[in-house]
Design an enzyme around this catalytic site. Sequence first.
Site, PDB file in Angstrom:
ATOM      1  N   GLU A   1       3.940  -6.682   3.729  1.00 37.93           N
ATOM      2  CA  GLU A   1       3.912  -8.252   4.731  1.00 37.93           C
ATOM      3  C   GLU A   1       4.787  -8.161   5.294  1.00 37.93           C
ATOM      4  O   GLU A   1       5.301  -8.623   5.311  1.00 37.93           O
ATOM      5  CB  GLU A   1       3.723  -8.714   2.942  1.00 37.93           C
ATOM      6  CG  GLU A   1       3.808  -8.169   1.945  1.00 37.93           C
ATOM      7  CD  GLU A   1       1.278  -7.882   1.392  1.00 37.93           C
ATOM      8  OE1 GLU A   1       0.890  -9.129   2.675  1.00 37.93           O
ATOM      9  OE2 GLU A   1       1.416  -7.287   0.509  1.00 37.93           O
TER      10      GLU A   1
ATOM     11  N   ASP B   1      -3.264  -9.183   7.682  1.00 36.80           N
ATOM     12  CA  ASP B   1      -1.198  -9.283   8.615  1.00 36.80           C
ATOM     13  C   ASP B   1      -1.548  -7.978   9.392  1.00 36.80           C
ATOM     14  O   ASP B   1      -1.039  -7.591  10.127  1.00 36.80           O
ATOM     15  CB  ASP B   1      -0.682  -9.471   7.884  1.00 36.80           C
ATOM     16  CG  ASP B   1      -0.583  -8.990   6.241  1.00 36.80           C
ATOM     17  OD1 ASP B   1      -1.416  -8.148   5.848  1.00 36.80           O
ATOM     18  OD2 ASP B   1       0.712  -8.482   5.693  1.00 36.80           O
TER      19      ASP B   1
ATOM     20  N   ASN C   1       1.882  -0.484   5.737  1.00 40.64           N
ATOM     21  CA  ASN C   1       2.495  -1.001   4.319  1.00 40.64           C
ATOM     22  C   ASN C   1       3.498  -1.890   3.698  1.00 40.64           C
ATOM     23  O   ASN C   1       4.639  -1.545   4.750  1.00 40.64           O
ATOM     24  CB  ASN C   1       3.031   0.723   3.012  1.00 40.64           C
ATOM     25  CG  ASN C   1       4.047   0.333   2.418  1.00 40.64           C
ATOM     26  OD1 ASN C   1       3.253  -0.475   0.972  1.00 40.64           O
ATOM     27  ND2 ASN C   1       5.384   1.251   1.857  1.00 40.64           N
TER      28      ASN C   1
ATOM     29  N   ILE D   1      -3.540  -9.470   0.676  1.00 42.00           N
ATOM     30  CA  ILE D   1      -4.234 -10.775   1.208  1.00 42.00           C
ATOM     31  C   ILE D   1      -5.391 -10.400   2.137  1.00 42.00           C
ATOM     32  O   ILE D   1      -5.132  -9.303   2.719  1.00 42.00           O
ATOM     33  CB  ILE D   1      -2.795 -10.421   3.144  1.00 42.00           C
ATOM     34  CG1 ILE D   1      -1.972 -11.410   2.067  1.00 42.00           C
ATOM     35  CG2 ILE D   1      -3.740 -12.176   3.944  1.00 42.00           C
ATOM     36  CD1 ILE D   1      -0.284 -11.558   3.315  1.00 42.00           C
TER      37      ILE D   1
ATOM     38  N   CYS E   1       0.797  -1.032  -0.295  1.00 40.41           N
ATOM     39  CA  CYS E   1       0.444   0.212   0.126  1.00 40.41           C
ATOM     40  C   CYS E   1       0.781   1.342  -0.032  1.00 40.41           C
ATOM     41  O   CYS E   1       2.049   1.251  -0.228  1.00 40.41           O
ATOM     42  CB  CYS E   1      -1.123  -0.085   0.450  1.00 40.41           C
ATOM     43  SG  CYS E   1      -1.986  -1.930   1.339  1.00 40.41           S
TER      44      CYS E   1
ATOM     45  N   VAL F   1      13.326  -8.683 -19.663  1.00 39.51           N
ATOM     46  CA  VAL F   1      12.821  -7.172 -20.407  1.00 39.51           C
ATOM     47  C   VAL F   1      14.266  -7.184 -21.196  1.00 39.51           C
ATOM     48  O   VAL F   1      14.645  -7.997 -20.708  1.00 39.51           O
ATOM     49  CB  VAL F   1      12.565  -6.058 -19.812  1.00 39.51           C
ATOM     50  CG1 VAL F   1      13.678  -5.007 -18.618  1.00 39.51           C
ATOM     51  CG2 VAL F   1      11.859  -4.886 -20.473  1.00 39.51           C
TER      52      VAL F   1
ATOM     53  N   ARG G   1      -4.653   1.111  -0.314  1.00 42.26           N
ATOM     54  CA  ARG G   1      -4.522   0.278  -0.436  1.00 42.26           C
ATOM     55  C   ARG G   1      -4.873  -0.879  -1.421  1.00 42.26           C
ATOM     56  O   ARG G   1      -4.864  -0.926  -3.066  1.00 42.26           O
ATOM     57  CB  ARG G   1      -6.069  -0.481   0.590  1.00 42.26           C
ATOM     58  CG  ARG G   1      -5.509  -2.391   0.268  1.00 42.26           C
ATOM     59  CD  ARG G   1      -6.521  -2.823   1.099  1.00 42.26           C
ATOM     60  NE  ARG G   1      -6.895  -3.765   1.674  1.00 42.26           N
ATOM     61  CZ  ARG G   1      -7.038  -5.047   1.949  1.00 42.26           C
ATOM     62  NH1 ARG G   1      -7.888  -5.095   1.066  1.00 42.26           N
ATOM     63  NH2 ARG G   1      -6.781  -6.136   2.147  1.00 42.26           N
ATOM     64  N   LEU G   2      -4.040  -1.430  -1.978  1.00 41.77           N
ATOM     65  CA  LEU G   2      -3.088  -3.175  -3.156  1.00 41.77           C
ATOM     66  C   LEU G   2      -3.585  -4.280  -2.811  1.00 41.77           C
ATOM     67  O   LEU G   2      -3.207  -4.602  -1.403  1.00 41.77           O
ATOM     68  CB  LEU G   2      -1.897  -2.568  -3.823  1.00 41.77           C
ATOM     69  CG  LEU G   2      -1.508  -3.533  -4.828  1.00 41.77           C
ATOM     70  CD1 LEU G   2      -2.371  -3.310  -5.949  1.00 41.77           C
ATOM     71  CD2 LEU G   2      -0.180  -3.546  -4.776  1.00 41.77           C
ATOM     72  N   SER G   3      -5.039  -4.481  -2.763  1.00 43.58           N
ATOM     73  CA  SER G   3      -5.051  -5.677  -2.265  1.00 43.58           C
ATOM     74  C   SER G   3      -4.486  -6.960  -2.256  1.00 43.58           C
ATOM     75  O   SER G   3      -4.538  -7.467  -3.546  1.00 43.58           O
ATOM     76  CB  SER G   3      -7.152  -5.693  -2.300  1.00 43.58           C
ATOM     77  OG  SER G   3      -7.425  -5.035  -1.792  1.00 43.58           O
TER      78      SER G   3
END
Length: 627
Positions: free
Chosen positions: A77, A100, A75, A54, A2, A287, A50-52
Amino acid sequence: MCGITGFAERSHDAETARKIVKGMADLIAYRGPDGEGYYVDDQVALGHRRLSIIDLEGGKQPMFNEDGNLVVIFNGEIYNFQDLRAELVSAGHTFATKSDTEVLLHGYEQWGKELPARLRGMFTFVIWDRASHTMFGARDIFGIKPFYYYNVDGLFLFGSEIKSFLAHPGFKKELNEERLPEYLSIEYIPNEETMFRNVFKLPGAHMFTWKDGRMTVERYYDIQYHVDESKSLQEWEKIITDTFSESVAAHQIADVEVGCFLSSGVDSSFVVNEVAKGTPHVKSFSVGYAEEKYSELPYAQEFSREIGVPSIANQVDADQFFEANRVIQWYLDEPMPNPAEVPLYFLAQNARKYVKVVLSGEGADELFGGYPMYCQAVHFMDYERKVPKPLRKCAGKIARKLPEGFKGKHFLVRGSQEPWQRYLRANYVFADPAERDRYLKKDYHSPRPETFFKPYFDKVSGLDEPTQLQWVDMHTWMLYDILLKADRMSMANSLELRVPFLDREMLDVALSIPQRYRSGKEETKIALRGAALKQLPESVAHRKKLGFPVPLNDWLREDKYYNMVREKFTGPVAEQFFNTGELLRLLDDHKAGRAKNMTKIWSFYSFILWYELYFVNSAPPAGVYGK
């Protein structure tokens, strides 16, 4: 994964504060496009994007404990959150979610300031205690996740990125101009300062407490070597393999699909191979360039075929490279002239079309001895062991008077110096600060760049030189360059990047391995390569590190891109800070093939682009998320 931001002061109007903190969070919305949340009272405002990953439904933030007294934004994990949760439940705590994040709330209730040292993961978090009017926060031991703060005249600002501060009317935006020489030499400022005056980085492994306008910062974890000489190389290879397997498994915990970055090197190949054991069809992302001599794609795609995992690749051309660099300097917050950030940006952009989370190989070089300069340090270590210091000093004094072409001159000169004086990263761009200063309009009376690294070397002066270099790299180069660009380029594309080599358990192994199993006179990452050789094709395990090579050296000799840079070198920003005649000479010498000045040119060019964005236009460029 996040983005967090917010502020605290003695008192404010809550309605006004809510509007401000939302504006701050909007500037980093790309870090968390799946949701937003805010907490505001008469002293504090907290914002979260938020980037979901978990507990997709239950992990919304800000999050409160049972009685609503504690509120957290987070922010990162926490990979051991399930173990900590079980321990806290046994102690009588009740959980309302499976995330978490909630472990931080109950962990703080149970352990207070001892909480950060118990966490295994990548994180920054802030907890506001409404009853005691105290704010507490911390950053993970490696500094994988960023945290900045500004504490001036009773206003405390904090955030995952500096740019969020721009939306607060109390933030006084000023260039930290005195640090311009260090930026030009090193590519970054190697301490807590930033290129914004009064804005600081919270170092990795540190926590802070804010109360009544006063902020205290403390270290909660110290990286210390505890070498175990009792084991053979083969035993260390087995320990690395087993520990890495467990770390990769922990780093795959997610409620969304997890992919992998794959270059041509042993580190990312080791990651992909380990993930593929349990997830045979894991997607790997690579890349490269049309200019094949600079491209890692053939190696990466060959390896993907050998182990049977899907390979998804994209190529970057010169037009894309130059166009993206302007946007990238905005995402970075501070100027950074490492060309590798550009392909990394496009790699993350492509991966995000398929997955939300990727695993990558960052950190293996610093922990396990992967850079060629560690091999050079082994030579110096042997030289110091065999030749007394007075003789080395005398030889160095004589060697300085020898002609430049004399074989061994530089070894004798550097061999007469202390490790901090010959630290190559201190003069990464300009070998001589006097040369750098020719380009500057002002005399900043800046100390030699290597003096910024002396305090780090002083802390580990009792270790052998290769190990000193590794420890210093972990606390500077890895923190302020490698991890910064990895975070920014992935989060710019709303992609979570996880680094299983930078794990508490992997660190404990790395700190135990004898130096001779990390780097030799000719070989790097000896134990890690040995472990990889038992898992990977031999060609991969012994492949030399390329590190995102780019054709920029060649492109700067083409008229189109030469003229792009020349325009900036004769513009108002260049006129303000630099001797433009010297800049043009630097550029022309490179174009004519009289010198290879790419690194120096890109350092000036990146600063000019960055300064235009943050101090001239003061707005995000076109192409930024939300524009």
